[in-house]
Motif scaffolding. Structure first.
Motif, short mmCIF file in Angstrom:
data_model
loop_
_atom_site.label_atom_id
_atom_site.label_comp_id
_atom_site.label_asym_id
_atom_site.label_seq_id
_atom_site.Cartn_x
_atom_site.Cartn_y
_atom_site.Cartn_z
N UNK A 23 42.15 53.83 56.38
CA UNK A 23 42.64 52.65 56.89
C UNK A 23 41.53 51.75 57.09
N UNK A 24 40.54 52.05 57.62
CA UNK A 24 39.38 51.17 57.89
C UNK A 24 38.83 50.58 56.53
N UNK A 25 38.71 51.32 55.60
CA UNK A 25 38.28 50.69 54.16
C UNK A 25 39.27 49.82 53.72
N UNK A 26 40.81 50.15 53.85
CA UNK A 26 41.71 49.40 53.29
C UNK A 26 41.55 47.75 53.99
N UNK A 27 41.31 47.84 55.40
CA UNK A 27 41.11 46.58 56.09
C UNK A 27 39.98 45.91 55.70
N UNK A 28 38.94 46.54 55.41
CA UNK A 28 37.56 45.63 55.01
C UNK A 28 37.87 45.19 53.53
N UNK A 29 38.54 45.84 52.71
CA UNK A 29 38.72 45.09 51.46
C UNK A 29 39.61 44.36 51.13
N UNK A 30 40.74 44.44 52.03
CA UNK A 30 41.84 43.36 52.17
C UNK A 30 41.47 41.93 52.14
N UNK A 31 40.40 41.63 52.67
CA UNK A 31 39.95 40.07 52.58
C UNK A 31 39.37 39.89 51.06
N UNK A 32 39.02 40.76 50.43
CA UNK A 32 38.61 40.39 48.96
C UNK A 32 39.82 40.62 48.00
N UNK A 33 40.86 41.11 48.45
CA UNK A 33 41.82 41.58 47.43
C UNK A 33 42.90 40.24 46.95
N UNK A 34 43.05 39.32 47.58
CA UNK A 34 44.17 38.09 47.49
C UNK A 34 43.89 37.87 45.79
N UNK A 35 42.75 37.66 45.37
CA UNK A 35 42.50 37.05 43.86
C UNK A 35 42.32 38.22 43.04
N UNK A 111 50.22 39.83 44.81
CA UNK A 111 49.41 39.11 46.01
C UNK A 111 50.09 39.22 47.35
N UNK A 112 49.44 39.53 48.16
CA UNK A 112 50.19 39.67 49.58
C UNK A 112 50.63 41.16 50.12
N UNK A 113 50.96 41.85 49.00
CA UNK A 113 51.14 43.27 48.90
C UNK A 113 50.10 44.00 49.84
N UNK A 114 48.83 43.57 49.90
CA UNK A 114 47.65 44.28 50.39
C UNK A 114 48.11 44.21 52.25
N UNK A 115 48.63 43.01 52.28
CA UNK A 115 48.60 43.03 53.81
C UNK A 115 50.01 43.93 54.26
#
Length: 135
Positions: A23-35, A111-115
């Motif tokens: 979960x921590x890895x997912x949170x950290x990567x989410x900021x880079x995920x939009x594009x 896009x947005x599904x990462x959230x």
């Protein structure tokens, strides 16, 4: 719930620690995920893995045997109706555990599904940890 033997208690802690790390890895990567579709898929993968591991930790605590599986629906069924009902939305994560890992697979993280994925994994964590705290 009956007390766990030391080996099962250790296994339970390991499931939760590994889930927390996913979960921590997912949170950290989410900021880079939009594009970036591939990064969004990886966020989805880690969220699926986190939810799966939290559920396997709970099943371990409840002394319910489970097969090697990435199917969150199956894990929820094994956990029982109240949990399956409250966390039914977590089934959405299942395809991101396996299907996206290889070229040509069909699961798509929009896009947005990462959230959404992080919210679902967080809910699974909260519910499981609440149950473990009362057990």
């Amino acid at each position: 719930m009956q007390p766990l033997d030391p080996e099962a208690e250790s296994l339970l802690r390991e499931w939760i620690e590994k889930a927390d790390a996913d979960l921590e890895v997912a949170r950290r990567m989410a900021a880079e995920a939009a594009d970036n579709l591939r990064i969004r898929e990886i966020v989805g993968f880690h969220c699926q893995q986190a939810a799966e591991k939290y559920l396997k930790g709970l099943l371990t605590r409840c002394q319910i045997e489970f097969p090697k599986t990435h199917d969150i629906k199956l894990l929820l069924q094994l956990a029982g109706d109240p949990l399956a009902d409250s966390l039914g939305g977590a089934k959405w994560l299942t395809p991101f555990g396996v299907e996206i890992r290889y070229p040509g697979d069909t699961a798509e993280m929009l896009p947005g599904d990462e959230g959404k994925a992080i919210e679902i994994a967080e809910k699974v964590k909260q519910v499981v940890l609440a149950i473990l705290a009362t057990g």
